[in-house]
Each structure stands twice: as C-alpha cells, then as structure tokens.
Design an enzyme around this catalytic site. Structure first.
Site, mmCIF file in Angstrom:
data_model
loop_
_atom_site.group_PDB
_atom_site.id
_atom_site.type_symbol
_atom_site.label_atom_id
_atom_site.label_comp_id
_atom_site.label_asym_id
_atom_site.label_seq_id
_atom_site.Cartn_x
_atom_site.Cartn_y
_atom_site.Cartn_z
ATOM 1 C CB CYS A 184 55.494 55.383 5.703
ATOM 2 S SG CYS A 184 53.827 54.971 5.202
ATOM 3 N N GLY A 356 12.380 34.286 -26.597
ATOM 4 C CA GLY A 356 11.031 34.149 -26.061
ATOM 5 C C GLY A 356 10.849 35.057 -24.872
ATOM 6 C CB SER A 357 8.472 37.123 -23.596
ATOM 7 O OG SER A 357 7.260 36.698 -24.187
ATOM 8 C CG PHE A 360 9.336 36.611 -13.590
ATOM 9 C CD1 PHE A 360 8.342 37.152 -12.793
ATOM 10 C CD2 PHE A 360 9.533 35.245 -13.577
ATOM 11 C CE1 PHE A 360 7.578 36.340 -11.985
ATOM 12 C CE2 PHE A 360 8.763 34.431 -12.765
ATOM 13 C CZ PHE A 360 7.782 34.978 -11.968
ATOM 14 N N GLY A 361 10.323 38.433 -17.860
ATOM 15 C CA GLY A 361 11.221 39.116 -18.768
ATOM 16 C C GLY A 361 11.271 38.466 -20.132
ATOM 17 C CG ASP A 468 8.989 30.600 -13.033
ATOM 18 O OD1 ASP A 468 7.954 29.902 -13.012
ATOM 19 O OD2 ASP A 468 9.311 31.303 -13.998
#
Length: 648
Positions: A184, A356-357, A360-361, A468
C-alpha cells in the site's frame, strides 16, 4: 526452515505478490509490514557454537520475527548471501539495512555495507531491519457499499458490495482479494523521497542508501489502478487510516485467511496531497538542480511538506475546535458536501421569457436540459453568512420529492442567487380563478384543495415552512395536478442586519396570518401561519373571489386583520359548497393560531368529504356504446327472419 519458507511463499502468492504496485526491482512489502523488532530470547544466547564457524554459516534475524541461516562461499558479498532469503519473504536489500550484533555489548549493533565480504562474518549474528524512510505500509481495508457507480480495480467489473483500502483507495470484490497488491503506497513518504532524494538518516549518523530512481517512482504511480489515479489527481488534502502498532509488538495470532482481507486494524491519520507529488515529479524531470526544490516553501500544503517522525499515541486527543476548523478547510473529494453537485453554472442556463416578478424575485423561463423555471432572487451582494444559510436551505429543498411539489433541480450563486425548478405548462391557480375565470365543478375544486393540503402536509413533515402560501404559488400542471412552488427559502424571505437574520413580515397581505402581520414574536412563522394562508386559498376556491374585496386600502387591511377586526366573509361562499368545507375554511382562518388544525387533520377531513360526495353511477340497463352497432344488427336480423304465424 524449508517449511517456514514454503509457508511464506504460499502467503505471499495468495496476496498477489506479482501484482504489487512497484516492479520487481523496487521494494515489495510482505503481507504484514509493520516494523516488529525481533526480540531475542535468552535461550538463543550461547547456541552459537564453534560448529557454525566450521560450517561457513551466518545466522540472520529478519523482520517480522523471522530468522534464517545462510551458507557462505568465498567471494560472496552480504548482498549475494541474503538475496534469496529476502526475496522469498517479499523483501529487497534496497529496502533494508543489515547490522552485526555485537556479542560483547548486549543490545548494540553496528551497521554493515551490503558489499561487505561475507566470508569475514562467518559465525556472526546479523540482523536485517527495514529502513525508516522507505514508504512501507499495510492496507487498511474496510467493508463498503458503493452507492455510486464503481468498478473493481482487479477484474474491472461492476462493484456494489466489497472492500476498499482507506489509505490508497484500492477497491475490489471479496473474491478478488487474493489478487490485491501487497504493498500500500504511503504517499507522504514518497513525497519526501521525491523532494529530498539525497536525505540522510540522522539517527545513527550513517548515510542512507541511495534513494529510488525517479523512473521507478513514475512507474509505480502509473501502474496504480485507474480509480486510484483519479483519486490522487485532485489538489485536495486527504486524511486516511493506516495501522501503527508498537515496534515491540508480537504476532500473537495466526495469519488470516487470504479470502477475506483484514478489516480490523488500529488506525492513525496520514495526509496525502498528490498534486505536490505530481509537481515534484515534473520539476525533477525538468531540472534536477537543488534550487528548483528549495524555491518551494514548506507551508504550501495544509498538511505540510515534511512530517517529523514522532511516536503516534494510541488515542490522539483532539482540540475542542479542531473538528470545525477541519470542516471549514477544503473538503476531500470523497467527503465533499453533496449539495456541491446541485450547483449549476450560470453559463449553462439560457434565460428566455420573463414570466413575472414577486416579493422575493423574478421568474424566467429557461433552458437547462429542457424547459426549467429560473427564479432570480432579490439578494444583492450576499454576505458569507447569507450564502451559507442559503446553501443550508438548498440542502433541505433538494431532498423534496412529491407529486404535488415543484421539483427542485439546482441552484446558482454566481452574480445572483437563483433556484432552478421544474417548468409547469399550466397556469397558476390565481390566474385560473381571477383572470381567466375558469369554471370548475365543485368536485374539481375539492380535489384541488385536497392535493394542495397533501403537498403542504409533505412539506411540514420535512419541517419546511412555506412562508408565502397563496394561489399565485399553486400551479395546475397537465390538467388538474397541483404543484406547489416557492416554498422554504427563509434566507431570502428575511431581512439581514449585518450577519444576523431578522424576521420581517413576508408574503402577500391577503394571505398573511394575523400573528405574522403583528410581528410580536421573533419568529412568527409556523405551521399554523401556513394553515391560515391555506384557509384563504380555500376561500378563493369556494367563493371564486379574493377576500376583503370591498376594502381598497392595503394599509387598512393590514390594520384590521392584524388587530383581529376583519376576517373573510363566509357568506360569500358558493351555495353548493358542502357544509364540511365551510367549517374547514372557518377553522383554518381562526384568529388564534393554536385553534387552527394542522395539515394531517385537514387532509383527512377533505378525503372524508370526497368519499361522502354522491356519485352518479352508470345505469345497468343502458347499453354500452361500443356494443350498439352489434345490437342494431341483431335486431335487424331478428325482424327480417322471424316467420309469419298462421292466423286461425
């Protein structure tokens, strides 16, 4: 003596001595290569008589508590005399040093050169020991189930259950254990030999034999199995296990069967950094000048270039903070966090249409091995704390698998934080109810409510709070299959003050629970707050409109709901809405969160309601449509062929 040599040949051949990592001209380790010092017994003293001098023999004590007697002929050197005795035991003189035991000084010995004339040592006692700097170590086998695709390094066949050496990474089937190389590779010592080929042994002041040629080192590395080469090609520091018994230990148990590797060994730690080995080989081949080696500092590696030879204690004490410090370093390849493989390079994703928005983002439709939804989060210049918290949440989200949950596919951290999810061709529930005004039947509305409760029950079982929940985040995929999206991500849905995460009211006003609006607790989000949001979704389904439609002022809604002055008007529900569904809506939107039911209870209530709904079963007397044509043919045939009855 012939019996001992024959037994040792059997053991060596059983472990595949011919398949060792180094070639025949280099050092080959026996099955057990720990440096057991030979302990001379008191009964051995005085056994050497004058007959040995007259018979031209030398008694030699070998490693691993072995001994032999060799015959000496004129003109032979020590190398020639001991070559055969060492070779049958899997040893090479280049790996060992020979000493003469001083009879007048018990326990002392003097080192001899291998070219010494053996005739001058007739009647003496010699001892052969391993060199300290030779990279000899034994395999540290451990049984392992390979969950990822792996192949045996012996037969190159598929490997699921087998063994793996924790030091060199050699993996094999149990029935292939007889062909495993006996040696080894100790990579830390090989690195020292590569960087300091002319080093000397400082214990006795005697110069060490010449180091191995660089050609042998390259051949030994190139002859490693493919998986091991791949393992040591990464620039990370590895920590492996290797056995380290006491030098005074004895072989108290017999050799194990060659069909099963020894997987019970005392372990200590060794560090491996193969990029430095490759760099050393490259620099040595280009320029052998000492300045090329001395230009590299000693602290380039987390493990260090050289390691002093100090006795390793049986149980090493760990500092209290050492575990966390080691985790913060570069992770080894085999122990890398699995969330690493879920990170997607921004260059691999192509954004096309802006969908779309939200709060949160912004959501885009993209291409990454097919259609995906990419949500770029509104987090500008994330701090290291935010980035780590985001990765921790991603590690939870990637484990979600449910028919009513949007499939999480990966995340991105370059430039902007973003998550990549499954793309739904259908519209959101909000668009169906309030934009397109799709007319659903009551049993369809109840089934949508059931699937939504089923998905939320799964998220809560995973300890994921949605935060959410609203009809905009519920999608109808391929008909009436509900998909819940935009769940979790407390990192993004919270406000950060420095490195501290501060909760704030998040989500849309109409779906926010009263306790979330008030923000009297440090963390008002809970399973019950998700239940309130779900109750508003039920109201949308059963009323076909949004709550508080008569109030146009957003601040007024926040004030009245937060104070408990306003609640959804249940009289606006459809006339054909079942009473059980009306009670469920009222329970979900209660002002006291402790009085709201949880999703397991909600789901069972809706399923019970579904089973109690009347169903229209097909009449047994109604003919089947696919048999109608045959029936007409039979009737026509009967009418035309019926005989006329005589009239009396």
């Amino acid at each position: 003596m012939e019996h001992i040599q024959g037994a040792w040949k059997t053991i060596s051949n059983g472990f595949g001595l011919k398949d060792a990592v180094f070639d025949g001209s280099s050092c080959i380790s026996p099955t057990i290569v720990q440096q057991f010092g030979y302990q001379r017994r008191a009964s051995d003293d005085g056994k050497l008589t004058d007959s040995s001098k007259t018979s031209n023999t030398i008694r030699v004590f070998l490693p691993n508590k072995q001994r032999t007697v060799v015959n000496v002929r004129n003109g032979m050197s020590l190398h020639d005399c001991l070559m055969k005795a060492l070779k049958v035991r899997g040893l090479q003189p280049e790996c060992c040093a020979v000493f003469r035991l001083l009879q007048e000084h018990k326990g002392k010995k003097a080192r001899l050169d291998w070219n010494t004339d053996a005739a001058s040592l007739i009647g003496e006692e010699l001892q052969v020991d391993f060199l300290d700097h030779v990279p000899l170590t034994t395999h540290n086998f451990a049984r392992k189930t390979f969950l990822k695709l792996a192949f045996c390094d012996i037969c190159q066949k598929f490997l699921l259950n087998g063994f793996r050496c924790q030091t060199c990474g050699y993996k094999f089937h149990e029935h292939c254990s007889t062909k495993v190389p006996t040696m080894c590779v100790d990579w830390s010592n090989i690195r020292q030999l590569l960087l300091f080929p002319n080093s000397t042994v400082g214990d006795s002041g005697v110069p060490a034999p010449p180091s191995f040629p660089m050609r042998r080192m390259r051949e030994s590395v190139s002859r490693m199995p493919a998986s091991s080469q791949h393992r040591y090609s990464t620039p990370h520091a590895f920590t492996f296990n290797t056995s380290s018994p006491s030098s005074e230990g004895s072989l108290s148990q017999r050799q194990r069967s060659t069909s099963t590797p020894n997987v019970h060994m005392v372990s200590t730690t060794l560090h491996v950094d193969s990029r430095m080995i490759e760099d050393a080989i490259r620099s040595h081949s280009e320029s052998a000048s000492p300045s090329a080696l001395s230009s590299s500092p000693n602290n380039l590696s987390p493990t260090g270039w050289s390691q002093p030879k100090t006795p390793v204690p049986a149980q090493r004490e760990r500092a209290p903070g050492s575990g966390t410090q080691e985790k913060n370093k570069i992770r080894p390849r085999g122990q890398r966090d699995s969330s690493y493989y879920w990170e997607i390079e921004a260059s691999e994703v192509m954004l096309s249409t802006r969908i779309g928005s939200g709060s949160f983002g912004t959501v885009y439709k993209g291409k990454w091995h097919g259609d995906v939804a990419v949500k770029i989060l509104k987090v500008v210049d994330p701090t290291p704390e935010q980035l780590q918290a985001f990765r921790n949440e991603v590690a939870v989200l990637r484990k979600t698998r449910h028919v009513n949950i949007l499939l999480f596919m990966g995340y991105m951290t370059k430039d902007n934080l973003a998550i990549v999810t499954q793309w739904c061709e259908g519209s959101s529930l909000y668009k169906h109810l309030h934009v397109q005004e799709t007319k659903f039947q009551m049993f369809q509305l109840i089934d949508i409510a059931r699937q939504t409760a089923q998905g939320m029950d799964y998220l809560h079982a995973k300890n994921i709070i949605h935060r959410d929940m609203k009809s905009n985040n519920i999608f109808l995929h391929e008909g009436l299959t509900v998909k819940i999206g935009d769940f979790g991500l407390a990192t993004v849905k919270s406000r950060w003050s420095g490195s501290q995460q501060v909760e704030q009211p998040t989500g849309s006003v109409l779906w926010m629970a009263p306790e979330v609006i008030r923000m009297q607790d440090d963390n008002p989000f809970s399973f019950q707050s998700d239940v309130y949001s779900y109750g508003i979704v039920l109201y949308e389904l059963m009323a076909g409109e949004l709550p508080y439609a008569h109030i146009n002022n957003r601040d007024q809604i926040i004030f009245m709901v937060g104070r408990g002055y306003a609640s959804p008007d249940l009289s606006r529900l459809y006339k054909n809405c079942p009473k059980a569904m009306k009670r469920l809506v009222a329970d979900c939107v209660k002002k006291v969160k402790e009085e709201r039911p949880l999703f397991p209870q909600i789901l069972s209530s809706i399923e019970l309601l579904q089973h109690s709904l009347p169903k229209i079963n097909r009449s047994a007397s109604e003919p089947s449509l696919h048999r109608a044509a045959h029936t007409e043919d039979i009737n026509a045939c009967t009418l035309t062929t019926s005989p006329r009855l005589p009239v009396f």
